[in-house]
Write a protein that holds these residues in place. Structure first.
Motif, mmCIF file in Angstrom:
data_model
loop_
_atom_site.group_PDB
_atom_site.id
_atom_site.type_symbol
_atom_site.label_atom_id
_atom_site.label_comp_id
_atom_site.label_asym_id
_atom_site.label_seq_id
_atom_site.Cartn_x
_atom_site.Cartn_y
_atom_site.Cartn_z
ATOM 1 N N ARG A 198 -1.101 10.098 6.803
ATOM 2 C CA ARG A 198 -1.342 10.210 5.366
ATOM 3 C C ARG A 198 -0.953 8.928 4.633
ATOM 4 O O ARG A 198 -0.120 8.931 3.719
ATOM 5 N N SER A 199 -1.584 7.843 5.047
ATOM 6 C CA SER A 199 -1.322 6.570 4.386
ATOM 7 C C SER A 199 -2.442 5.608 4.730
ATOM 8 O O SER A 199 -3.179 5.816 5.693
ATOM 9 N N THR B 299 3.912 6.104 13.703
ATOM 10 C CA THR B 299 4.614 7.178 12.993
ATOM 11 C C THR B 299 5.880 6.679 12.313
ATOM 12 O O THR B 299 6.472 7.394 11.503
ATOM 13 N N GLU C 277 8.478 15.800 -4.620
ATOM 14 C CA GLU C 277 8.047 16.458 -3.386
ATOM 15 C C GLU C 277 7.956 15.410 -2.286
ATOM 16 O O GLU C 277 7.125 14.504 -2.351
ATOM 17 N N PRO C 278 8.794 15.493 -1.276
ATOM 18 C CA PRO C 278 8.818 14.446 -0.236
ATOM 19 C C PRO C 278 7.581 14.441 0.654
ATOM 20 O O PRO C 278 7.231 13.417 1.230
ATOM 21 N N GLN C 279 6.917 15.567 0.787
ATOM 22 C CA GLN C 279 5.775 15.658 1.686
ATOM 23 C C GLN C 279 4.589 14.883 1.122
ATOM 24 O O GLN C 279 4.180 15.089 -0.026
ATOM 25 N N LEU C 280 4.024 13.971 1.929
ATOM 26 C CA LEU C 280 2.851 13.222 1.499
ATOM 27 C C LEU C 280 1.626 14.128 1.494
ATOM 28 O O LEU C 280 1.491 15.034 2.320
ATOM 29 N N LEU C 281 0.711 13.851 0.569
ATOM 30 C CA LEU C 281 -0.531 14.602 0.459
ATOM 31 C C LEU C 281 -1.611 13.924 1.306
ATOM 32 O O LEU C 281 -1.533 12.725 1.594
ATOM 33 N N GLY D 111 9.296 5.889 3.653
ATOM 34 C CA GLY D 111 8.803 7.241 3.852
ATOM 35 C C GLY D 111 7.319 7.315 4.110
ATOM 36 O O GLY D 111 6.750 8.403 4.145
ATOM 37 N N THR E 78 1.556 11.306 -3.348
ATOM 38 C CA THR E 78 2.765 12.131 -3.371
ATOM 39 C C THR E 78 2.975 12.680 -4.764
ATOM 40 O O THR E 78 2.732 11.994 -5.764
ATOM 41 N N LYS E 79 3.419 13.930 -4.842
ATOM 42 C CA LYS E 79 3.761 14.529 -6.125
ATOM 43 C C LYS E 79 5.218 14.221 -6.448
ATOM 44 O O LYS E 79 6.041 14.065 -5.540
ATOM 45 N N THR F 148 8.154 4.470 9.640
ATOM 46 C CA THR F 148 7.927 4.357 8.196
ATOM 47 C C THR F 148 8.631 3.132 7.595
ATOM 48 O O THR F 148 9.488 3.261 6.719
#
Length: 672
Positions: A606-607, A507, A630-634, A398, A626-627, A509
């Motif tokens: 975001r990595s 892009t 929550e799948p969305q990366l910060l 991911g 990541t929280k 993963t």
């Protein structure tokens, strides 16, 4: 008158007999015609009668119980085993399952351990009928009186209790144990009984059975126990909570005393010579109590990867593994795994401070080391603790790879060529090729203008980031060809992103494991090995799944292509060491030439990644935010401070710390 007396006497005698018969009792007790104490003492006739009736009743009751009580099926607990996972050096990593037990054959238990247990628990084991009448009587009396059940059971009786009955302390359970023990002794050999007893007994430290106990107390399998260690384990059968020497001074004193007594007892019973006894005068201190059954820390992540591989390769299910009894030998190197964890923790503790910067919150790291020559997975870092964060960061699909993906674009270009222009024919490409002002791909030649900052070569763009260059190159090579090249090198097709304009700049993963394996293909001259984590799987003494034999490496890239990519990455590695702020350049250069890919200033994903590969070891490190749930990366902006380049410096620091320790360890082994 005379006649009257003559006729009256017979009537008088008749009445006397009738009166005597009327006064006679079935049991003359208390005794008539006796006075004082003698009146209350039973006659020998009465005593004999009571004894005969009692013995007959007892015999009848025993006969009834003996015929009505059958040997039951083994209880579930007696059949349960742990799955045992081993490091690459053969030492135990962890045991998992409801019970920490490894069932082994009696032939795998040294005679010293057998002798110690027999001397301590049941010296007459090979001669008795499997039961102790004294022990039964003592247990019945104690239970009736409400006291704790006394010991004295034979090994056979204890085996029956462990295998067929519950642990409740009642007269009925003790009676069943007695009868079943008699039947078991007649239906099984003494060797079978002793084997069953040694495999079902409780030794403390979560260990059921002598093999699990040997691992828990000495870190070795049972077959490696010496007589001194065997005596200590035998003492634990009396009560591990009282005789584990590591749990306190009193326990240590009791253990020392019983250990010595068991050794002496073997001499007294002829199971050990006096000369051998003299060799064991030093108490065999066990290891400190470990968490060998814990999946905490990195252990749970390692087991997760191994189980996935087993299910894929051997077609086993979760239910199959849950039944237990598997011996799983892994590729994981204990020292490298611990060093990788230490390196990650060193950098995170030094450079990442959520209390100081909000942007440092929820930072996660994943890392993996693969041996390029065969694909063996030697180490990984899956997260801070597998019992707290269940997602394995080293095996997650991911996190976008960013610029770490560009070497696969270059490999595709070198192998398949690229269109010189949008409508032009395909032409050969080298790492020295560059794009001209008109957007066409220019080949290096004496007449062509040399590359500059505005027109970097593909090799230079690989080191500096070169998003525009590689986005165009991927399009000119063909996105399908780029994808297929990456998959052939070792990345999973399922991790590939949609084939759009951003595809060549990372892009997709892939996991850290797969990225490390893919870079391994470059340094392995184009020969690709799928990463693997299991070298042998054993169940009931038999190999399962054929893990010992591995498929040969496949040719993923022409050797010339792989070598040119690896050479380009070595140049990128040298530059990355100089560019990555806070990286110890001396330590990095001590590693020797290494091929490296990384994310950098031009990455907006975001990595953050750093991948460094030598012919011995290919290691990928990724960082992201990541929280939980929550799948969305910060965003990675300002992680570790504004100068951190979106966190990209930290994977490089982790890799350098890890590889520096690896080189130092390798050099020290060479000197020794």
């Amino acid at each position: 008158m005379s006649k009257h007396r003559h006729t009256s006497r017979p009537r008088s005698r008749s009445r006397g007999k009738e009166g005597a018969a009327a006064g006679r009792r079935l049991v003359d007790y208390p005794r008539r015609g006796r006075r004082g104490v003698r009146r209350w003492l039973p006659s020998w006739r009465l005593t004999s009668a009571v004894f005969v009736l009692g013995a007959g009743g007892t015999a009848g009751l025993f006969a009834y119980v003996y015929t009505s009580v059958d040997i039951p099926d083994e209880n579930v607990a007696a059949r349960q085993e742990a799955n045992i996972y081993y490091w690459s050096d053969g030492t135990q990593m962890v045991s998992t399952g409801a019970l920490n037990r490894t069932i082994i054959r009696l032939s795998d238990v040294p005679s010293s351990a057998q002798n110690a247990v027999i001397a301590a628990e049941n010296e007459s084991f090979y001669r008795d009928s499997g039961v102790s009448f004294k022990g039964l009587a003592r247990a019945v009396v104690s239970t009736v009186q409400g006291q704790e059940t006394q010991g004295g059971s034979t090994i056979t009786q204890q085996y029956v209790k462990n295998t067929y009955l519950s642990q409740e302390k009642t007269v009925s359970r003790k009676a069943k144990e007695f009868v079943i023990a008699l039947k078991v002794d007649r239906s099984k050999s003494k060797q079978e009984i002793l084997q069953g007893y040694l495999n079902t007994s409780w030794f403390g430290r979560g260990a059921y059975g002598i093999d699990a106990a040997a691992q828990a107390y000495y870190g070795i399998p049972a077959k490696q126990l010496n007589p001194s260690q065997s005596a200590l384990l035998a003492s634990l059968l009396k009560g591990a909570e009282l005789y584990d020497p590591s749990t306190g001074p009193k326990n240590h004193e009791r253990a020392l005393e019983r250990w010595a007594w068991i050794l002496d007892r073997q001499v007294a019973t002829g199971r050990m010579s006096r000369e051998e006894r003299e060799r064991y005068r030093t108490f065999p201190e066990p290891l400190k109590k470990s968490t060998s059954t814990s999946l905490g820390g990195q252990t749970g992540y390692l087991v997760d990867v191994v189980n996935k591989y087993i299910k894929q390769r051997a077609l086993l299910t979760d239910q199959d593994l849950a039944h237990g009894g598997y011996r799983i030998h892994t590729t994981f190197d204990k020292d490298r795994t611990r060093q990788l964890t230490k390196s990650v923790e060193n950098v995170l503790e030094r450079d990442i401070d959520p209390k100081k910067r909000d942007t440092d919150a929820h930072v996660q790291v994943g890392a993996a080391s693969v041996r390029p020559s065969d694909g063996a997975l030697l180490a990984l870092y899956g997260g801070p603790d597998a019992t707290k964060r269940f997602v394995n960061n080293a095996d997650t699909a991911g996190v976008p790879s960013g610029s770490a993906f560009k070497p696969f674009v270059l490999a595709a270009a070198l192998r398949h060529g690229a269109r010189a222009s949008r409508d032009g024919e395909r032409q050969n490409v080298t790492s020295g090729s560059h794009y001209g002002d008109d957007g066409t791909l220019v080949q290096p030649s004496g007449d062509a203008p040399g590359p500059d900052d505005a027109h970097p070569t593909l090799r230079q763009a690989l080191a500096t980031g070169g998003n525009a260059t590689y986005a165009r190159l991927g399009r000119d090579v063909g996105l399908e060809r780029v994808r297929d090249t990456a998959v052939a090198a070792g990345l999973l097709r399922d991790s590939m992103a949609p084939l759009d304009d951003t595809f060549p700049i990372g892009t997709s993963t892939p996991s850290a494991i797969r990225v490390a394996a893919g870079y391994g293909t470059f340094v392995n001259r184009g020969l690709q090995n799928d990463p693997y984590s299991v070298t042998k799987l054993v169940k009931d003494g038999r190999s399962v799944g054929g893990f010992e034999s591995r498929a040969k490496a496949s040719r993923a890239l022409p050797e010339g292509v792989a070598t040119e990519v690896a050479d380009s990455l070595r140049e990128a590695g040298e530059q990355s060491v100089g560019d990555a702020q806070g990286v110890d350049e001396r330590t990095a250069r001590a590693v020797g030439p290494f091929a490296a890919g990384r994310t950098g200033d031009q990455d907006r994903l975001r990595s953050a990644w750093f991948v460094g590969s030598t012919e011995e070891l290919s290691t990928a490190v990724t960082m992201f935010r990541t929280k939980p749930d929550e799948p969305q990366l910060l965003p990675m902006s300002d992680v570790g401070g504004a100068d951190s380049r979106r966190g990209s410096v930290f994977p490089a620091r982790i890799w350098t710390d890890y590889m520096g320790a690896y080189v130092a360890s390798r050099n020290s082994r060479g000197k020794s």
